[in-house]
Write an enzyme that holds these catalytic residues in place. Structure first.
Site, PDB file in Angstrom:
ATOM      1  CD  GLN A  66       7.008  13.384   6.519  1.00  0.00           C
ATOM      2  OE1 GLN A  66       5.814  13.161   6.527  1.00  0.00           O
ATOM      3  NE2 GLN A  66       7.805  12.883   5.610  1.00  0.00           N
ATOM      4  CG  PHE A  67      12.473  17.022  10.486  1.00  0.00           C
ATOM      5  CD1 PHE A  67      13.632  17.214   9.742  1.00  0.00           C
ATOM      6  CD2 PHE A  67      12.305  15.817  11.161  1.00  0.00           C
ATOM      7  CE1 PHE A  67      14.601  16.225   9.673  1.00  0.00           C
ATOM      8  CE2 PHE A  67      13.260  14.825  11.094  1.00  0.00           C
ATOM      9  CZ  PHE A  67      14.417  15.026  10.342  1.00  0.00           C
ATOM     10  CB  THR A  68      11.631  14.928   5.911  1.00  0.00           C
ATOM     11  OG1 THR A  68      10.340  14.317   5.911  1.00  0.00           O
ATOM     12  CG2 THR A  68      12.550  14.246   6.918  1.00  0.00           C
TER      13      THR A  68
END
Length: 152
Positions: free
Chosen positions: A78-80
Site C-alpha cells: 500500500q503505497f498510499t
C-alpha cells in the site's frame, strides 16, 4: 517503511473478482515502502510484526503474539501510506518507492514473515486494484514506521 497492522477475525483480498489471499484469525498488514528503506528495515519490521503481543490470553489480556496463537497474516502492499497532504487537496506520493524498489521489498517481507511464522503468508497482488474485506478484532490497529524505531 510503514505498516498498519490490524488484528482481524478474518480478512481477504480480491482482485478482478478472484480471491488472492484470505485468512481467519490473525493480522492484516498493510505495507508501504519508501526509497530509503533497506533490508535491516525489513528484518526489524518483520520481527516486530510476529512478536507483538496483541492477542488475548486466557485472562483477556493482550499477552500473545501471532506465533503464540498459530495465527495467519494477509500482507498487502500500500503505497498510499506515504501520502503527503500538506499542500492542496490531492495527496502526493513522491516519498513512496517506485515499483522496481517496492515490489522486491514487498516480496522479501512476505518471505521473511513466512519464515518467521513457519507457514505461508497470504498476499494481495502488488500494484493491482485490490478490494480488502476484513473484520477488525477489538479493534486493534497499530502503526509502525521503521524511521521512528525509538517510538515503536
Amino acid at each position: 517503511m510503514r505498516a498498519v497492522i490490524q488484528r482481524v477475525s478474518h480478512a481477504s483480498c480480491t482482485v478482478d473478482d478472484k480471491i488472492t489471499g484470505a485468512i481467519e484469525q490473525g493480522l492484516l498488514v498493510l505495507l508501504g515502502v519508501e526509497e530509503e528503506d533497506k533490508n535491516d528495515d525489513l528484518e526489524w519490521l518483520a520481527n516486530k510484526i510476529v512478536n507483538q503481543r496483541i492477542f488475548s490470553d486466557e485472562n483477556g489480556l493482550m499477552n500473545k503474539s501471532i506465533q503464540d496463537i498459530n495465527g495467519n497474516i494477509l500482507l498487502i502492499s500500500q503505497f498510499t501510506l506515504f501520502a503527503q497532504t500538506k499542500k492542496g487537496n490531492r495527496p502526493s506520493f513522491i516519498r513512496a518507492a517506485k515499483p522496481d524498489k517496492a515490489k522486491p521489498m514487498y516480496e522479501e517481507m512476505a518471505k521473511l514473515l513466512t519464515s518467521l511464522l513457519n507457514k505461508e503468508v497470504q498476499l494481495g497482488i502488488f500494484g493491482a486494484d485490490m478490494k480488502i474485506d476484513l473484520r477488525n478484532d477489538g479493534p486493534v490497529t497499530i502503526i509502525m514506521n521503521t524511521k521512528d524505531k525509538d517510538n515503536f
